[in-house]
Scaffold this active site. Structure first.
Site, PDB file in Angstrom:
ATOM      1  N   HIS A 146      44.767  25.861  33.978  1.00 20.91           N
ATOM      2  CA  HIS A 146      43.549  24.677  33.394  1.00 20.91           C
ATOM      3  C   HIS A 146      43.864  24.172  31.882  1.00 20.91           C
ATOM      4  CE1 HIS A 146      41.853  23.051  37.334  1.00 20.91           C
ATOM      5  NE2 HIS A 146      43.511  24.045  37.647  1.00 20.91           N
TER       6      HIS A 146
ATOM      7  N   GLU B  14      41.000  23.873  30.093  1.00 19.23           N
ATOM      8  CA  GLU B  14      40.190  24.994  29.705  1.00 19.23           C
ATOM      9  C   GLU B  14      40.504  26.516  29.646  1.00 19.23           C
ATOM     10  OE1 GLU B  14      38.522  21.243  31.637  1.00 19.23           O
ATOM     11  OE2 GLU B  14      40.494  22.655  32.454  1.00 19.23           O
TER      12      GLU B  14
ATOM     13  N   CYS C 138      36.462  21.168  36.644  1.00  8.41           N
ATOM     14  CA  CYS C 138      36.711  21.611  37.932  1.00  8.41           C
ATOM     15  C   CYS C 138      35.618  22.399  38.200  1.00  8.41           C
ATOM     16  CB  CYS C 138      37.836  21.715  38.935  1.00  8.41           C
ATOM     17  SG  CYS C 138      38.607  23.598  37.499  1.00  8.41           S
TER      18      CYS C 138
ATOM     19  N   CYS D 180      36.838  25.720  36.129  1.00  8.54           N
ATOM     20  CA  CYS D 180      36.437  25.969  34.982  1.00  8.54           C
ATOM     21  C   CYS D 180      34.935  25.655  34.134  1.00  8.54           C
ATOM     22  CB  CYS D 180      37.440  24.468  34.470  1.00  8.54           C
ATOM     23  SG  CYS D 180      38.592  24.848  34.384  1.00  8.54           S
TER      24      CYS D 180
END
Length: 156
Positions: free
Chosen positions: A57, A59, A87, A90
């Site tokens: 992701h 992040e 999410c 993260c």
């Protein structure tokens, strides 16, 4: 618009540039930047498809780059700007990294772990809290995601 709002908008625009880079690669259009002492020290976007890695992701990629830039896993003093509400994975990683502040654009009603579904960063059982600001350039962030998913639906 006060100075903090203007600074947040400026850095969110940099995160949007990263989201556009993800979009061009066929990735979900999420981008992020890390800021320390008023300067961008890391930039990243989603690379799940490219890397075939479920943890890639924006992040997570960003935290790795920022840690290298600062030479430590403790990212105290860092503000993370991300175009989509993080999410659970993260959000947890940001708590563990001890970031000071999180600024996000669009809310994520399906996976958001900061305000929408969960409030991981506010959980008093965890050992770190961060300042949170959501909805910065929310329309621009949401529109970019909508464009990605509309294009994806058009291909199927």
């Amino acid at each position: 618009m006060d100075e903090v709002d203007q600074m947040d908008a400026t850095f969110m625009k940099a995160a949007l540039e990263e989201a556009r880079a993800a979009l061009q690669k066929g990735e979900v259009a999420v981008g992020a930047v890390a800021v320390f002492d008023g300067k961008i020290i890391a930039r990243a976007h989603n690379t799940k498809e490219t890397r075939r890695d479920p943890t890639a992701h924006a992040e997570m990629n960003l935290l790795r780059i920022a840690s290298k830039a600062l030479g430590t896993w403790r990212l105290t003093g860092v503000t993370v700007y991300v175009t989509l509400e993080p999410c659970p994975m993260c959000a947890g990683a940001m708590v563990l990294a001890r970031i000071d502040r999180l600024v996000y654009g669009a809310h994520d009603l399906k996976m958001g772990a900061i305000r929408s579904l969960y409030r991981i960063a506010d959980d008093e059982r965890l050992n770190h809290r961060m300042e949170i600001q959501g909805g910065v350039l929310e329309r621009e962030c949401a529109d970019l995601l909508s464009a990605f998913f509309a294009e994806l639906r058009g291909k199927s």
